[in-house]
Design an enzyme around this catalytic site. Structure first.
Site, PDB file in Angstrom:
ATOM      1  N   HIS A 135      40.624  22.432  30.331  1.00  0.00           N
ATOM      2  CA  HIS A 135      39.294  22.114  29.786  1.00  0.00           C
ATOM      3  C   HIS A 135      39.384  21.232  28.535  1.00  0.00           C
ATOM      4  O   HIS A 135      38.565  21.329  27.621  1.00  0.00           O
ATOM      5  CB  HIS A 135      38.508  23.389  29.469  1.00  0.00           C
TER       6      HIS A 135
ATOM      7  N   ASN B  55      32.318  27.859  35.597  1.00  0.00           N
ATOM      8  CA  ASN B  55      32.508  26.515  36.127  1.00  0.00           C
ATOM      9  C   ASN B  55      31.255  26.061  36.860  1.00  0.00           C
ATOM     10  O   ASN B  55      30.310  26.831  37.030  1.00  0.00           O
ATOM     11  CB  ASN B  55      33.703  26.474  37.092  1.00  0.00           C
TER      12      ASN B  55
ATOM     13  N   TYR C 220      41.852  33.754  27.197  1.00  0.00           N
ATOM     14  CA  TYR C 220      40.992  32.751  26.564  1.00  0.00           C
ATOM     15  C   TYR C 220      40.968  32.910  25.050  1.00  0.00           C
ATOM     16  O   TYR C 220      41.204  31.961  24.293  1.00  0.00           O
ATOM     17  CB  TYR C 220      39.574  32.839  27.123  1.00  0.00           C
TER      18      TYR C 220
END
Length: 492
Positions: A56, A134, A344
């Site tokens: 990303h 997404n 994350y």
């Protein structure tokens, strides 16, 4: 200092009701990975003594507002969740959204075939909620332990530093669970025309929890009110020849002109059990919940109405985590979700620094009080006025932070006694939804899909090509035959 301002919180502004025990399977354990409170605390501690995103990296973003409907479909939303941001019709919550591509680097063209990230940060009165997903509704793999392998296969070759379709197809051929996702990605849906006309999805399965402590499974879907628009490979090449920042420019220019993009947020709801009547596991992120069985129910609308003042400070340093939930929202046992819950936020601590949650773009808007100290780039202490600055631990009798009172019914999922194992789910069903998706495409979409797959497959070895053809045949007879014929025409 008020009593409430003495309450201990996480850096996300979430109240800490129990600072003595981790979340475990029974009081003797084992510990579960969705221990966000513990993970934030220990990971920051690990970094007390600061790179481009691995995935990303290429992205843009904007500020806006989410307006709740107060209902889920035609029912009061309180029936299913006590999350405060949803309860009142017209209630507005500030948001920041980052759109991105997944595999390619920070200055790569926005016309490349790739899933698009759709991450929304809600600045709620109960702290931050990150809905990280997404544009497509499924993913390539169903277990987080495979994520580094999957990304390595799609990233450049470690020897010559070029992306290689042979490596990509090698991984795919040995991972039949990817068939549904690649049917999406290699079709025009793999190249959204812009961010304003792009769907979003939470991808993973979450839970909602109501006042009674009862839970249901949920999936999230963002639907663009401007309609959906994708590009064929040829259309993408034409745009890339003139502008490789086209999606960033389109979003920025639209907002600057007052043409504010909007999305409606829908959820699908399913009872919290294993659903043996289905031919797939509802926690499998390679599967879609059929709309006819689990209808999309509207819960609110998001409007993006303000561009960033500085790209680096607001877009590049924005940091999201699927484990960042507020009261009324919870985790399912989705194996990808549980892995993402740790990875994350831990990546952000490495990439931006252990104090990334003190940056304005990431900071909670409500009260934050923690005992986290020091680390690179500390510029304030999470200590309310009147608290004892000498006390950076809990419990204490010296006017330090204290646990927040537990005012809601605690949601405690129940599990039958079972072995702890390393096993795949029972209902993999890797091919059915991929075939259904192929048959649902219009003829021009199917043709673009076949062309793109063949163009990538020609770089693979004959053995890998044959394995992939067999996979496609299992999805749909015409799908397999079209790929097989395409490879023959390509001289392979």
């Amino acid at each position: 200092m008020s009593q409430q301002n003495r309450h201990l919180t996480t850096r996300q502004g979430h109240p800490v009701h129990n600072n003595q025990s981790m979340r475990t399977l029974g009081n003797r354990g084992p510990a579960v990975l969705e221990n966000y409170q513990f993970l934030e605390k220990i990971a920051h501690f690990d970094r007390e003594r600061v790179p481009e995103r691995v995935v990303h990296a290429r992205g843009t973003g904007a500020h806006g507002v989410f307006e709740a409907y107060g209902t889920v479909g035609d029912e009061p939303i309180a029936k299913y969740t006590r999350a405060k941001l949803f309860q009142e019709k017209g209630k507005q919550t500030p948001v920041f959204v980052r759109f991105s591509t997944v595999i390619h680097g920070g200055h790569s063209p926005e016309t490349l075939r790739d899933p698009r990230g759709f991450a929304v940060k809600f600045y709620t009165e109960d702290g931050i909620w990150d809905l990280v997903g997404n544009n497509l509704k499924v993913f390539f793999i169903r277990d987080a332990i495979k994520f580094p392998d999957f990304i390595h296969a799609l990233k450049p070759d470690p020897v010559h530093n070029r992306q290689d379709g042979g490596r990509v197809m090698d991984f795919f051929s040995n991972s039949p669970e990817v068939m549904h996702m690649i049917t999406w990605v290699f079709s025009p849906w793999g190249i959204p025309a812009n961010y304003r006309q792009m769907q979003g999805s939470g991808v993973n399965t979450y839970k909602w929890v109501n006042k009674a402590g009862e839970a249901v499974l949920v999936k999230y879907h963002w639907e663009p009110l401007a309609g959906i628009k994708n590009l064929t490979q040829q259309e993408a090449k034409q745009i890339q020849a003139e502008n490789f920042n086209h999606a960033t420019q389109d979003l920025y220019d639209a907002i600057a002109a007052g043409n504010y993009p909007q999305w409606e947020l829908f959820v699908q709801i399913m009872s919290d059990d294993e659903h043996p009547e289905l031919d797939f596991d509802p926690l499998d992120d390679t599967k879609i919940w059929p709309k006819e069985q689990f209808p999309w129910l509207p819960v609110g609308k998001m409007t993006l109405n303000r561009n960033p003042q500085n790209y680096f400070a607001e877009v590049e340093q924005s940091a999201f985590g699927p484990g960042v939930l507020v009261d009324g929202l919870d985790f399912s046992d989705d194996k990808m979700l549980i892995g993402r819950t740790f990875s994350y936020s831990d990546t952000q601590r490495y990439r931006v620094g252990p104090n990334y949650l003190q940056l304005p773009i990431n900071a909670a808007k409500n009260h934050v009080g923690t005992n986290q100290r020091d680390g690179s780039m500390t510029y304030k202490v999470d200590l309310p006025d009147g608290a004892n600055p000498h006390v950076n631990y809990e419990p204490s009798s010296l006017n330090g932070l204290v646990e927040a009172p537990q005012t809601e019914v605690v949601y405690e999922p129940t599990y039958a006694a079972a072995k702890i194992v390393r096993q795949s789910i029972d209902r993999t069903n890797n091919y059915q939804q991929a075939g259904e998706r192929y048959r649902s495409f219009e003829e021009w979409e199917r043709q673009d899909l076949i062309n793109n797959l063949v163009d990538t497959l020609v770089a693979a070895t004959p053995a890998i090509q044959q394995t992939m053809v067999e996979h496609f045949y299992k999805c749909d007879e015409d799908y397999g035959r079209s790929i097989e014929e395409g490879l023959k025409k390509a001289g392979k």
